[in-house]
Design a protein around this motif. Structure first.
Motif, PDB file in Angstrom:
ATOM      1  N   TRP A 114       0.826  -1.200   0.000  1.00 54.38           N
ATOM      2  CA  TRP A 114       0.000   0.000   0.000  1.00 54.38           C
ATOM      3  C   TRP A 114       0.866   1.258   0.000  1.00 54.38           C
ATOM      4  O   TRP A 114       2.042   1.227   0.365  1.00 54.38           O
ATOM      5  CB  TRP A 114      -0.956   0.008   1.204  1.00 54.38           C
ATOM      6  CG  TRP A 114      -0.317   0.184   2.551  1.00 54.38           C
ATOM      7  CD1 TRP A 114      -0.131   1.362   3.238  1.00 54.38           C
ATOM      8  CD2 TRP A 114       0.221  -0.842   3.388  1.00 54.38           C
ATOM      9  NE1 TRP A 114       0.479   1.125   4.444  1.00 54.38           N
ATOM     10  CE2 TRP A 114       0.688  -0.216   4.566  1.00 54.38           C
ATOM     11  CE3 TRP A 114       0.332  -2.235   3.275  1.00 54.38           C
ATOM     12  CZ2 TRP A 114       1.296  -0.935   5.615  1.00 54.38           C
ATOM     13  CZ3 TRP A 114       0.926  -2.949   4.311  1.00 54.38           C
ATOM     14  CH2 TRP A 114       1.390  -2.297   5.457  1.00 54.38           C
ATOM     15  N   LYS A 115       0.261   2.359  -0.429  1.00 53.19           N
ATOM     16  CA  LYS A 115       0.919   3.660  -0.377  1.00 53.19           C
ATOM     17  C   LYS A 115       0.819   4.208   1.036  1.00 53.19           C
ATOM     18  O   LYS A 115      -0.238   4.161   1.661  1.00 53.19           O
ATOM     19  CB  LYS A 115       0.270   4.633  -1.363  1.00 53.19           C
ATOM     20  CG  LYS A 115       0.495   4.264  -2.821  1.00 53.19           C
ATOM     21  CD  LYS A 115      -0.133   5.298  -3.751  1.00 53.19           C
ATOM     22  CE  LYS A 115       0.109   4.941  -5.212  1.00 53.19           C
ATOM     23  NZ  LYS A 115      -0.508   5.931  -6.127  1.00 53.19           N
ATOM     24  N   THR A 116       1.913   4.734   1.527  1.00 46.64           N
ATOM     25  CA  THR A 116       1.925   5.257   2.886  1.00 46.64           C
ATOM     26  C   THR A 116       1.188   6.591   2.968  1.00 46.64           C
ATOM     27  O   THR A 116       0.997   7.286   1.968  1.00 46.64           O
ATOM     28  CB  THR A 116       3.362   5.447   3.386  1.00 46.64           C
ATOM     29  OG1 THR A 116       4.053   6.361   2.510  1.00 46.64           O
ATOM     30  CG2 THR A 116       4.102   4.116   3.419  1.00 46.64           C
ATOM     31  N   THR A 117       0.776   6.932   4.185  1.00 42.16           N
ATOM     32  CA  THR A 117       0.122   8.211   4.474  1.00 42.16           C
ATOM     33  C   THR A 117       0.920   8.895   5.583  1.00 42.16           C
ATOM     34  O   THR A 117       0.645   8.707   6.760  1.00 42.16           O
ATOM     35  CB  THR A 117      -1.337   8.007   4.919  1.00 42.16           C
ATOM     36  OG1 THR A 117      -2.013   7.196   3.960  1.00 42.16           O
ATOM     37  CG2 THR A 117      -2.057   9.343   5.057  1.00 42.16           C
ATOM     38  N   PRO A 118       1.939   9.645   5.227  1.00 45.04           N
ATOM     39  CA  PRO A 118       2.816  10.229   6.248  1.00 45.04           C
ATOM     40  C   PRO A 118       2.133  11.349   7.033  1.00 45.04           C
ATOM     41  O   PRO A 118       1.176  11.977   6.563  1.00 45.04           O
ATOM     42  CB  PRO A 118       3.986  10.771   5.433  1.00 45.04           C
ATOM     43  CG  PRO A 118       3.436  11.012   4.071  1.00 45.04           C
ATOM     44  CD  PRO A 118       2.387   9.973   3.867  1.00 45.04           C
ATOM     45  N   ASP A 121       7.151  15.175   7.166  1.00 43.49           N
ATOM     46  CA  ASP A 121       6.307  14.051   7.548  1.00 43.49           C
ATOM     47  C   ASP A 121       6.869  12.737   7.009  1.00 43.49           C
ATOM     48  O   ASP A 121       7.498  12.696   5.947  1.00 43.49           O
ATOM     49  CB  ASP A 121       4.897  14.239   6.995  1.00 43.49           C
ATOM     50  CG  ASP A 121       4.175  15.420   7.618  1.00 43.49           C
ATOM     51  OD1 ASP A 121       4.610  15.879   8.690  1.00 43.49           O
ATOM     52  OD2 ASP A 121       3.182  15.879   7.025  1.00 43.49           O
ATOM     53  N   SER A 122       6.589  11.656   7.730  1.00 40.78           N
ATOM     54  CA  SER A 122       7.004  10.327   7.278  1.00 40.78           C
ATOM     55  C   SER A 122       6.126   9.293   7.965  1.00 40.78           C
ATOM     56  O   SER A 122       5.212   9.629   8.723  1.00 40.78           O
ATOM     57  CB  SER A 122       8.487  10.080   7.580  1.00 40.78           C
ATOM     58  OG  SER A 122       8.737  10.179   8.975  1.00 40.78           O
ATOM     59  N   SER A 123       6.398   8.025   7.698  1.00 41.55           N
ATOM     60  CA  SER A 123       5.648   6.929   8.296  1.00 41.55           C
ATOM     61  C   SER A 123       6.601   5.923   8.909  1.00 41.55           C
ATOM     62  O   SER A 123       7.702   5.684   8.387  1.00 41.55           O
ATOM     63  CB  SER A 123       4.775   6.223   7.258  1.00 41.55           C
ATOM     64  OG  SER A 123       3.689   7.034   6.860  1.00 41.55           O
ATOM     65  N   LEU A 124       6.168   5.309  10.005  1.00 42.16           N
ATOM     66  CA  LEU A 124       6.935   4.288  10.702  1.00 42.16           C
ATOM     67  C   LEU A 124       6.226   2.948  10.593  1.00 42.16           C
ATOM     68  O   LEU A 124       5.027   2.885  10.345  1.00 42.16           O
ATOM     69  CB  LEU A 124       7.075   4.643  12.191  1.00 42.16           C
ATOM     70  CG  LEU A 124       7.435   6.074  12.568  1.00 42.16           C
ATOM     71  CD1 LEU A 124       7.442   6.217  14.085  1.00 42.16           C
ATOM     72  CD2 LEU A 124       8.780   6.462  11.978  1.00 42.16           C
ATOM     73  N   VAL A 125       6.985   1.890  10.817  1.00 43.21           N
ATOM     74  CA  VAL A 125       6.413   0.557  10.991  1.00 43.21           C
ATOM     75  C   VAL A 125       6.440   0.217  12.478  1.00 43.21           C
ATOM     76  O   VAL A 125       7.491   0.287  13.119  1.00 43.21           O
ATOM     77  CB  VAL A 125       7.204  -0.492  10.187  1.00 43.21           C
ATOM     78  CG1 VAL A 125       6.982  -1.894  10.752  1.00 43.21           C
ATOM     79  CG2 VAL A 125       6.789  -0.467   8.726  1.00 43.21           C
ATOM     80  N   ASP A 126       5.283  -0.114  13.034  1.00 41.18           N
ATOM     81  CA  ASP A 126       5.164  -0.560  14.426  1.00 41.18           C
ATOM     82  C   ASP A 126       4.712  -2.011  14.465  1.00 41.18           C
ATOM     83  O   ASP A 126       3.740  -2.377  13.793  1.00 41.18           O
ATOM     84  CB  ASP A 126       4.122   0.278  15.192  1.00 41.18           C
ATOM     85  CG  ASP A 126       4.612   1.658  15.574  1.00 41.18           C
ATOM     86  OD1 ASP A 126       5.764   2.004  15.226  1.00 41.18           O
ATOM     87  OD2 ASP A 126       3.841   2.395  16.222  1.00 41.18           O
TER      88      ASP A 126
END
Length: 207
Positions: A81-85, A155-160
């Motif tokens: 999927w495309k990330t949403t930062p 802005d960015s996205s993390l993996v949890d």
């Protein structure tokens, strides 16, 4: 060889959650791999609103923005999927990652600060080599969630890696024992600065 470091960090969260992480990195000339062996034990009830078992990037520091995430296992890709930062929140419900060797890829990466020279850049991801967990009093598989963070520089996205969404409290006797491999892969042949000819050829053909 192999030349493999071994450092253990240990401590407690509150008074009832002792934990330790043994971190190793191998001396290689191809792909950077770090191995984390984690153990968390729950000695007293611990309610939470957010609990992260393992995180790639950090809420307060993350200098790369990946446009896409994907999850899979030993059978291949399960979902991309495309990330949403941004937003300082989870962007969707967490996903259960099934299989004997689950993995999460963070790719199409670019610098968060686009005004600075790019230099060499990489994609990254994790492979869950082993996983045993009891959370909320029941055996639990790994779950993954995208967490969008907004920081001053971008802005960015993390993996949890998180507990199952039905679990809102850890119970005495709960635990997590896992081995997680963190992999850093050059995006292109030009992003690899080492001497490994096999990797150079692989990146030239398959980056």
């Amino acid at each position: 060889g192999p030349c493999l470091t071994e450092v253990t960090y240990a401590g407690r969260i509150s008074s009832g959650l002792p934990h330790s992480t043994t971190v190793s990195i191998g001396r290689t000339d191809d792909i950077v791999r770090a191995t984390y062996r984690i153990r968390l034990d729950v000695e007293e009830a611990f309610p939470f609103s957010r609990f992260v078992i393992f995180q790639v990037g950090a809420d307060t520091y993350n200098m790369t923005h990946e446009a896409k995430f994907s999850v899979g296992n030993e059978d291949g890709l399960l979902r991309e999927w495309k990330t949403t930062p941004g937003g300082d929140r989870y962007q969707a419900e967490p996903l259960r990652v099934p299989g004997a060797i689950p993995w999460i890829s963070m790719h199409d990466g670019s610098p968060v600060v686009t005004t600075e020279p790019k230099g060499a850049w990489a994609n990254r991801g994790i492979v869950i080599r082993s996983w045993k967990a009891r959370l909320g009093g029941v055996d639990a598989a790994p779950w993954v969630a995208e967490y969008g963070v907004g920081m001053r520089r971008g802005d960015s996205s993390l993996v949890d890696l998180v507990p199952p969404p039905s679990v809102t409290s850890l119970e005495p006797g709960d635990y997590v024992e896992a081995t997680i491999e963190h992999v850093i892969i050059p995006q292109s042949k030009e992003d690899y600065l080492g001497p490994n000819t096999d990797l150079i050829e692989a990146l030239a053909s398959h980056a």
